[in-house]
Motif scaffolding. Sequence first.
Motif, PDB file in Angstrom:
ATOM      1  N   THR A  42       8.175   3.001   5.539  1.00 22.36           N
ATOM      2  CA  THR A  42       7.306   3.692   4.386  1.00 22.36           C
ATOM      3  C   THR A  42       5.744   3.768   4.951  1.00 22.36           C
ATOM      4  N   GLY A  43       5.287   5.087   4.876  1.00 16.66           N
ATOM      5  CA  GLY A  43       4.019   5.393   5.545  1.00 16.66           C
ATOM      6  C   GLY A  43       4.226   5.641   7.064  1.00 16.66           C
ATOM      7  N   GLY A  44       5.248   5.681   7.538  1.00 17.78           N
ATOM      8  CA  GLY A  44       5.468   5.985   8.957  1.00 17.78           C
ATOM      9  C   GLY A  44       5.658   7.583   9.316  1.00 17.78           C
ATOM     10  N   LYS A 296       1.151   7.217  -3.239  1.00 16.33           N
ATOM     11  CA  LYS A 296      -0.154   6.767  -3.292  1.00 16.33           C
ATOM     12  C   LYS A 296      -0.365   5.981  -2.008  1.00 16.33           C
ATOM     13  N   PRO A 297      -1.439   6.304  -1.381  1.00 17.00           N
ATOM     14  CA  PRO A 297      -1.669   5.531   0.075  1.00 17.00           C
ATOM     15  C   PRO A 297      -2.524   4.368  -0.097  1.00 17.00           C
ATOM     16  N   ASP A 298      -3.199   4.426  -1.205  1.00 19.33           N
ATOM     17  CA  ASP A 298      -4.174   3.279  -1.109  1.00 19.33           C
ATOM     18  C   ASP A 298      -3.910   2.063  -2.313  1.00 19.33           C
ATOM     19  N   VAL A 299      -2.562   2.077  -2.380  1.00 18.59           N
ATOM     20  CA  VAL A 299      -2.097   0.710  -2.798  1.00 18.59           C
ATOM     21  C   VAL A 299      -2.252  -0.675  -2.017  1.00 18.59           C
ATOM     22  N   ARG A 300      -3.188  -1.397  -2.555  1.00 18.83           N
ATOM     23  CA  ARG A 300      -3.595  -2.596  -1.680  1.00 18.83           C
ATOM     24  C   ARG A 300      -2.760  -3.760  -1.866  1.00 18.83           C
ATOM     25  N   PHE A 301      -1.764  -3.824  -2.722  1.00 20.68           N
ATOM     26  CA  PHE A 301      -1.144  -4.989  -2.824  1.00 20.68           C
ATOM     27  C   PHE A 301       0.251  -4.802  -3.338  1.00 20.68           C
ATOM     28  N   VAL A 302       1.131  -5.567  -3.161  1.00 21.47           N
ATOM     29  CA  VAL A 302       2.278  -5.271  -4.060  1.00 21.47           C
ATOM     30  C   VAL A 302       2.517  -7.105  -4.223  1.00 21.47           C
ATOM     31  N   ALA A 303       2.873  -7.539  -5.580  1.00 19.87           N
ATOM     32  CA  ALA A 303       3.034  -8.705  -5.708  1.00 19.87           C
ATOM     33  C   ALA A 303       4.408  -8.994  -6.784  1.00 19.87           C
ATOM     34  N   HIS A 304       5.311  -9.926  -6.452  1.00 19.81           N
ATOM     35  CA  HIS A 304       6.454 -10.092  -7.005  1.00 19.81           C
ATOM     36  C   HIS A 304       6.324 -11.567  -7.895  1.00 19.81           C
ATOM     37  N   LEU A 305       6.549 -11.347  -9.095  1.00 19.04           N
ATOM     38  CA  LEU A 305       6.547 -12.506  -9.980  1.00 19.04           C
ATOM     39  C   LEU A 305       8.090 -13.102 -10.038  1.00 19.04           C
ATOM     40  N   ASP A 324      -1.494   3.672   3.963  1.00 19.40           N
ATOM     41  CA  ASP A 324      -2.796   4.347   4.547  1.00 19.40           C
ATOM     42  C   ASP A 324      -3.096   3.500   5.881  1.00 19.40           C
ATOM     43  N   GLY A 325      -2.198   2.725   6.177  1.00 20.67           N
ATOM     44  CA  GLY A 325      -2.388   1.646   7.282  1.00 20.67           C
ATOM     45  C   GLY A 325      -3.676   0.796   7.378  1.00 20.67           C
ATOM     46  N   GLN A 326      -4.254   1.014   6.170  1.00 16.31           N
ATOM     47  CA  GLN A 326      -5.340  -0.104   6.118  1.00 16.31           C
ATOM     48  C   GLN A 326      -4.640  -1.518   5.702  1.00 16.31           C
ATOM     49  N   ALA A 327      -5.493  -2.481   5.701  1.00 21.85           N
ATOM     50  CA  ALA A 327      -4.996  -3.932   5.266  1.00 21.85           C
ATOM     51  C   ALA A 327      -4.379  -4.046   3.829  1.00 21.85           C
ATOM     52  N   ALA A 328      -3.444  -4.596   3.956  1.00 15.79           N
ATOM     53  CA  ALA A 328      -2.738  -4.718   2.176  1.00 15.79           C
ATOM     54  C   ALA A 328      -1.938  -6.063   2.383  1.00 15.79           C
ATOM     55  N   THR A 329      -1.705  -6.613   1.064  1.00 18.44           N
ATOM     56  CA  THR A 329      -0.960  -7.951   1.037  1.00 18.44           C
ATOM     57  C   THR A 329       0.221  -7.842   0.004  1.00 18.44           C
ATOM     58  N   ALA A 330       1.269  -8.460   0.486  1.00 15.43           N
ATOM     59  CA  ALA A 330       2.567  -8.649  -0.323  1.00 15.43           C
ATOM     60  C   ALA A 330       2.793 -10.234  -0.669  1.00 15.43           C
ATOM     61  N   LEU A 331       2.606 -10.401  -1.790  1.00 16.40           N
ATOM     62  CA  LEU A 331       2.504 -11.669  -2.229  1.00 16.40           C
ATOM     63  C   LEU A 331       3.869 -11.916  -3.225  1.00 16.40           C
ATOM     64  N   LEU A 332       4.682 -12.949  -2.902  1.00 15.99           N
ATOM     65  CA  LEU A 332       5.878 -13.209  -3.636  1.00 15.99           C
ATOM     66  C   LEU A 332       5.805 -14.696  -4.209  1.00 15.99           C
ATOM     67  N   LEU A 333       6.048 -14.819  -5.315  1.00 17.39           N
ATOM     68  CA  LEU A 333       6.023 -16.310  -5.988  1.00 17.39           C
ATOM     69  C   LEU A 333       7.612 -16.467  -6.337  1.00 17.39           C
ATOM     70  N   PRO A 550      -6.555  11.959  -6.304  1.00 17.86           N
ATOM     71  CA  PRO A 550      -7.522  11.883  -5.409  1.00 17.86           C
ATOM     72  C   PRO A 550      -7.201  11.971  -3.991  1.00 17.86           C
ATOM     73  N   TYR A 551      -5.873  11.336  -3.900  1.00 17.61           N
ATOM     74  CA  TYR A 551      -5.578  11.228  -2.313  1.00 17.61           C
ATOM     75  C   TYR A 551      -5.085  12.546  -1.785  1.00 17.61           C
ATOM     76  N   VAL A 552      -4.403  13.483  -2.699  1.00 17.32           N
ATOM     77  CA  VAL A 552      -4.188  14.602  -2.158  1.00 17.32           C
ATOM     78  C   VAL A 552      -5.503  15.492  -1.624  1.00 17.32           C
ATOM     79  N   ILE A 553      -6.567  15.182  -2.038  1.00 18.05           N
ATOM     80  CA  ILE A 553      -7.506  16.037  -1.547  1.00 18.05           C
ATOM     81  C   ILE A 553      -7.867  15.472  -0.290  1.00 18.05           C
ATOM     82  N   PHE A 554      -8.085  14.117  -0.116  1.00 15.10           N
ATOM     83  CA  PHE A 554      -8.350  13.483   1.162  1.00 15.10           C
ATOM     84  C   PHE A 554      -7.738  11.992   1.130  1.00 15.10           C
ATOM     85  N   HIS A 555      -7.158  11.145   1.879  1.00 17.67           N
ATOM     86  CA  HIS A 555      -6.686   9.909   2.179  1.00 17.67           C
ATOM     87  C   HIS A 555      -8.245   8.974   2.325  1.00 17.67           C
ATOM     88  N   ASP A 556      -8.075   7.773   1.758  1.00 15.46           N
ATOM     89  CA  ASP A 556      -9.101   7.122   2.289  1.00 15.46           C
ATOM     90  C   ASP A 556      -9.488   6.865   4.005  1.00 15.46           C
TER      91      ASP A 556
END
Length: 602
Positions: A42-44, A296-305, A324-333, A550-556
């Motif tokens: 995803t994102g490739g 949506k390219p600017d999803v900064r985290f995905v958390a699993h409860l 978008d290739g920027q830093a992101a976090t995947a948190l699983l509890l 907004p990301y359709v205009i330009f990505h972050d």
Amino acid sequence: MTNSTPLAVLEHVFGYHQFRGNQAAVIDTLVAGDDALVLMPTGGGKSLCYQIPSLVREGTGVIISPLIALMQDQVSALEELGVRAGYLNSTLSSQQVWQTELALQRGELDLLYVAPERLLQERTLDLLHNSRIALFAIDEAHCVAQWGHDFRADYLRLDILHRVFPQVPRIALTATADVRTRAEIIERLGLAEARQFISGFDRPNIQYRIQQKNNPRQQLLRFLREEQKDNAGIVYCLSRNKVEQTAAWLCGEGIEALPYHAGLPAETRAANQHRFLREEGLVMVATIAFGMGIDKPDVRFVAHLDLPKSIEAYYQETGRAGRDGQAATALLLYGLEDVVKLRQMMGNSEGNEQFKRHEQQRLQAMLGLCEITTCRRQTLLRYFGDNLDEPCGNCDCCLTPPETWDATEAVRMALSCVYRTNQRFGANHVIDVLRGSENERLMSLGHNHVSTYGIGKHLSADEWRSVFRQLVARGYLDVDPDGYGSLQLNDGCRAMLRGEETIRMRRESRTTGQQQSRRPAVDIAPEDLGLWHALRACRKTLAEAQGVPPYVIFHDATLREMLEHRPLNERELLALTGVGDSKLERFGEAFLEVIRNYEYAD
């Protein structure tokens, strides 16, 4: 546009200056009229693999997608690039359907998105016969596989494309598929002769963290407040009820959150999805019904409860962060109760025994990922046949290596106690026996008289829960899917009970481990924040005027390049990633004016 080369289309339409990974080879294959199977994270950049050949070849590229609710956004994004695009699905009026069909027949569309059920209608197949088709793209191809993480029956009939349109090249694309799922995609879609392009699965910008549940709501709240303030993200829950309760609770804590699950009215789901795509900083609390195809390219985290049922599902869901290739976090509890719940769901499923067995194997692999003490990314990639030579340095096990302890004696106590209580009880009851509880139920069963009663007082209840969770994850104990989560011995524990094995286990930290692995979600220098916010405000204004996210205009990522290079004319702006001819003409001056105002300000 059919006289253009793929590279020219990449530069002038999409605003990129070079292909990534296998993109060029995939595109050349399709342009030459051959079939392709593409596995790309995803994102490739999977969409370019069929969009560019559709623009280069004669005719219209037909994209089969299950994502009816997202087709309009996908078409709008292409139109902003100057691409002639349309879609056919059940949301259109008869007049809109007629206009789209007419445009297809006249050769006035570069790309057409079609839902699988619409494609399979006789009317649509006749329409395609009477039109010039450049290619067929089967997106989210894992939907064809019953072993995959998103089985859809409509996809099983898509082999009709191979039979009815043998001269039209086809491309099947997915972000995640293990060897079994890959083989089923090839068989069901008739892609035995297709070239296979399997990109590396690694998403190095995503930080993977897996933690034991210990007041999960507070763990989530701390994560959102301390690390993800004002960021967009997704929180996954296993049940619809938990989705609604969690979303309402987050709102009560001052965090704007929306629920999404299949049980909500269609208009509510559509409205919430619309808001999530267009607004910034929203949290979507959802079941797995949400997310596939979300661009949506600017999803900064995905958390699993709750625990995902397989590594494929986990990887697909976490892959929605940081496109978008920027830093992101995947948190699983997760906790042992998740394993019990999932195994009960699998035991009650309508699948045959083979299907249930495969699902149990997938869950076991997911548990193994949770309980390892070495690099999580290496294990994750190895599952998909990919390799990472060195530990990643960007997962919790690398950043804060877990402490281990010799748990051999405790494990033998645990296994013996399961046996002494006749393998009919869940972990909480067995722990009560080990710790010498005097509760009424335990006494009434006579379990205060078994030889293992009270022998485990030296460990806390939480420590025993960790032991049992790891025993299940490592295959020493089974969980009865048909009963109430009772623990059962299996052949894997024989050597341990005989004293022929020793075992070391992860020692759970008493903190969440978040502070050690935190990193700033937004790394804009303080002196650049004014221009950064002005660029984002400009983008938001233009997006609202166009009725697009907004990301359709330009990505972050493009805004960050503006921040770094400060272009002052069209030539300099066109050199940035993501700025093509159409966007330069339509939006370029607005952004240049913002930058000039900052550059020339006193």
